[in-house]
Design a protein around this motif. Sequence first.
Motif, mmCIF file in Angstrom:
data_model
loop_
_atom_site.group_PDB
_atom_site.id
_atom_site.type_symbol
_atom_site.label_atom_id
_atom_site.label_comp_id
_atom_site.label_asym_id
_atom_site.label_seq_id
_atom_site.Cartn_x
_atom_site.Cartn_y
_atom_site.Cartn_z
ATOM 1 N N PRO A 82 0.810 -1.228 0.000
ATOM 2 C CA PRO A 82 0.000 0.000 0.000
ATOM 3 C C PRO A 82 0.843 1.278 0.000
ATOM 4 N N GLU A 83 1.908 1.284 0.808
ATOM 5 C CA GLU A 83 2.795 2.454 0.798
ATOM 6 C C GLU A 83 3.500 2.597 -0.544
ATOM 7 N N LEU A 84 3.974 1.455 -1.035
ATOM 8 C CA LEU A 84 4.675 1.447 -2.317
ATOM 9 C C LEU A 84 3.786 2.014 -3.418
ATOM 10 N N GLN A 85 2.519 1.645 -3.384
ATOM 11 C CA GLN A 85 1.584 2.096 -4.418
ATOM 12 C C GLN A 85 1.510 3.611 -4.476
ATOM 13 N N GLN A 86 1.466 4.255 -3.288
ATOM 14 C CA GLN A 86 1.368 5.716 -3.273
ATOM 15 C C GLN A 86 2.590 6.359 -3.906
#
Lengths: 88, 88
Positions: free
Chosen positions: A41-45
């Motif tokens: 999820p962090e990577l996606q941002q």
Amino acid sequence: MSLLSLIFGNKPKSAVQAKERLQLIIAHERNSLSSKPNFLPELQQELVAVISKYVSVNQDDIKVSLEKQGNYEVLEVNIVLPEPGAAR
Amino acid sequence: MSLLSLIFGNKPKSAVQAKERLQLIIAHERNSLSSKPNFLPELQQELVAVISKYVSVNQDDIKVSLEKQGNYEVLEVNIVLPEPGAAR
């Protein structure tokens, strides 16, 4: 390319022709010894932020889904790009 | 999840079990009016840099392929993650 046809081959062609799209799929295959946290999820941002440097992206045109199945975590990001010359 | 099984379902299970992997697929669907240049190769370098912030990645363990077919440009990045506790 078989993967390409598997992903996109069964879409109707009429309505999607005029839009440009960007699809991003990240699959993380973990093993049972993995101590890594779920960072997708962090990577996606951050990935969307990077993409925004190359093409103008409207936040409303970004669809994100995160799924888990067995050893896999799969993050899918679908972005409809604005039409050329469209006023944003 | 059908896409997941299409991508990973036919891989042999014995040898890959112990490794963690990250697979990144970016598909850019362009239309005939597109004036955007091909930005995927540059984008790929930045995306790998972002991923490297979350997991330690050996450059030798990154495999990249870029394919074009019709209106699609597809960038595929396969990364084998180092084993937990492995000496680097």
